[in-house]
Every structure is written in structure tokens, then in C-alpha cells.
Design a protein around this motif. Structure first.
Motif, PDB file in Angstrom:
ATOM      1  N   VAL A 106      51.787 -47.999 -17.407  1.00  0.00           N
ATOM      2  CA  VAL A 106      50.963 -47.270 -18.359  1.00  0.00           C
ATOM      3  C   VAL A 106      50.201 -46.199 -17.603  1.00  0.00           C
ATOM      4  CG1 VAL A 106      49.026 -47.443 -19.965  1.00  0.00           C
ATOM      5  CG2 VAL A 106      50.756 -49.233 -19.908  1.00  0.00           C
TER       6      VAL A 106
ATOM      7  N   PHE B 294      53.466 -44.661 -21.750  1.00  0.00           N
ATOM      8  CA  PHE B 294      53.985 -45.803 -21.004  1.00  0.00           C
ATOM      9  C   PHE B 294      55.488 -45.659 -20.829  1.00  0.00           C
ATOM     10  CE2 PHE B 294      54.674 -46.852 -25.359  1.00  0.00           C
ATOM     11  CZ  PHE B 294      55.868 -47.573 -25.384  1.00  0.00           C
TER      12      PHE B 294
ATOM     13  N   ARG C 291      52.083 -53.748 -22.288  1.00  0.00           N
ATOM     14  CA  ARG C 291      51.028 -52.748 -22.525  1.00  0.00           C
ATOM     15  C   ARG C 291      49.669 -53.389 -22.736  1.00  0.00           C
ATOM     16  NH1 ARG C 291      53.502 -49.438 -27.281  1.00  0.00           N
ATOM     17  NH2 ARG C 291      54.610 -51.381 -27.519  1.00  0.00           N
TER      18      ARG C 291
ATOM     19  N   LEU D 170      47.194 -43.277 -18.198  1.00  0.00           N
ATOM     20  CA  LEU D 170      46.139 -42.810 -19.097  1.00  0.00           C
ATOM     21  C   LEU D 170      45.338 -41.706 -18.421  1.00  0.00           C
ATOM     22  CD1 LEU D 170      44.840 -46.294 -20.212  1.00  0.00           C
ATOM     23  CD2 LEU D 170      46.036 -44.668 -21.651  1.00  0.00           C
TER      24      LEU D 170
ATOM     25  N   ASN E 220      52.639 -42.006 -27.253  1.00  0.00           N
ATOM     26  CA  ASN E 220      53.307 -41.911 -25.961  1.00  0.00           C
ATOM     27  C   ASN E 220      53.456 -40.436 -25.590  1.00  0.00           C
ATOM     28  OD1 ASN E 220      54.453 -42.965 -23.677  1.00  0.00           O
ATOM     29  ND2 ASN E 220      56.468 -43.276 -24.600  1.00  0.00           N
TER      30      ASN E 220
ATOM     31  N   GLY F 283      47.831 -40.399 -23.038  1.00  0.00           N
ATOM     32  CA  GLY F 283      48.441 -41.430 -22.220  1.00  0.00           C
ATOM     33  C   GLY F 283      49.837 -41.738 -22.709  1.00  0.00           C
TER      34      GLY F 283
ATOM     35  N   LEU G 293      45.561 -47.037 -25.928  1.00  0.00           N
ATOM     36  CA  LEU G 293      46.787 -46.276 -25.769  1.00  0.00           C
ATOM     37  C   LEU G 293      47.310 -45.961 -27.158  1.00  0.00           C
ATOM     38  CD1 LEU G 293      48.939 -45.132 -23.881  1.00  0.00           C
ATOM     39  CD2 LEU G 293      50.082 -47.342 -23.975  1.00  0.00           C
TER      40      LEU G 293
ATOM     41  N   LEU H 143      46.183 -52.660 -20.453  1.00  0.00           N
ATOM     42  CA  LEU H 143      44.886 -52.238 -20.979  1.00  0.00           C
ATOM     43  C   LEU H 143      43.813 -53.280 -20.700  1.00  0.00           C
ATOM     44  CD1 LEU H 143      46.069 -50.678 -24.332  1.00  0.00           C
ATOM     45  CD2 LEU H 143      45.489 -49.513 -22.198  1.00  0.00           C
TER      46      LEU H 143
END
Length: 115
Positions: free
Chosen positions: A16, A6, A55, A18, A75, A4, A72, A59
């Protein structure tokens, strides 16, 4: 662990992205996930996009929908510009589609995945 990433937008919010294992499905939701194909639901991944203030909120939105083990880390797979555009133009700010991407598949609202 699924990948994942962002992207922080100029306004301060984040998108974000994922890649998660496909949740188990039953009944009417199966047709939405299969996309009308014979691909089956015994495996595979889905790419989930979330637009949120930060973030942690992104989530939390997924965890509140029942995806409890969502983290997460790093990156490595940030959202592409096309993914950012898709999630920004959706009123819920939560989208998904099968991963790896199928060229003909469109983005679906998250409620089509989770029922």
C-alpha cells in the motif's frame, strides 16, 4: 484527501502506498525529515509504503503508529515498481520519503518520521 493505492503481489500480500500530510516534528526528528536541507517542516507531504498481508492490515499498522486518520480510497496512485522493490527489501516493511520525490532522497524507516 491525500492519494494512495495498492498492488496485490503474486504471493497474496499487498503493498500500500499513501501520500499523507507531513506530521509535526520536534527536536532530533526534524533533522531526519529535513534531510539536511533548509526545506522546513511547515508543510508538504510524505509518501508512505506499507507491506502487509492485506489492505486492512496495512492501514492498521499505520494507525497503530499514531496515524489515526489514514484511509485508502480508490487506487489512483498505486506504488511504482521501484517503490515495491524498496519496501520488499526492507525488514520492517514500512518506509517513507518526501513527496513529490526528490531524486537524491532515499527511503527512510518509519521510525525516523514518527520518532
Amino acid at each position: 484527501m491525500p492519494g494512495g493505492g495498492f498492488v496485490r503481489l503474486p504471493g497474496g500480500s499487498v503493498v500500500v502506498a499513501l501520500t499523507l500530510p507531513r506530521p509535526s516534528v520536534e527536536g532530533a526528528v526534524k533533522g531526519a525529515i529535513d534531510g539536511g536541507t533548509d526545506a522546513g517542516t511547515d508543510g508538504g507531504n510524505v509518501r508512505v509504503l506499507v507491506h502487509a498481508v492485506n489492505r486492512a492490515r496495512a492501514l492498521t499498522r499505520l494507525r497503530n503508529l499514531g496515524l489515526r486518520a489514514v484511509y485508502l480510497r480508490g487506487n489512483a496512485q498505486p506504488p511504482t515498481p521501484d517503490e515495491i522493490t524498496a519496501v520488499l527489501h526492507h525488514p520492517d516493511g514500512l518506509l517513507w520519503r518526501c513527496a513529490p520525490d526528490r531524486a537524491t532522497e532515499l527511503w527512510h524507516p518509519i521510525r525516523a518520521l514518527l520518532g
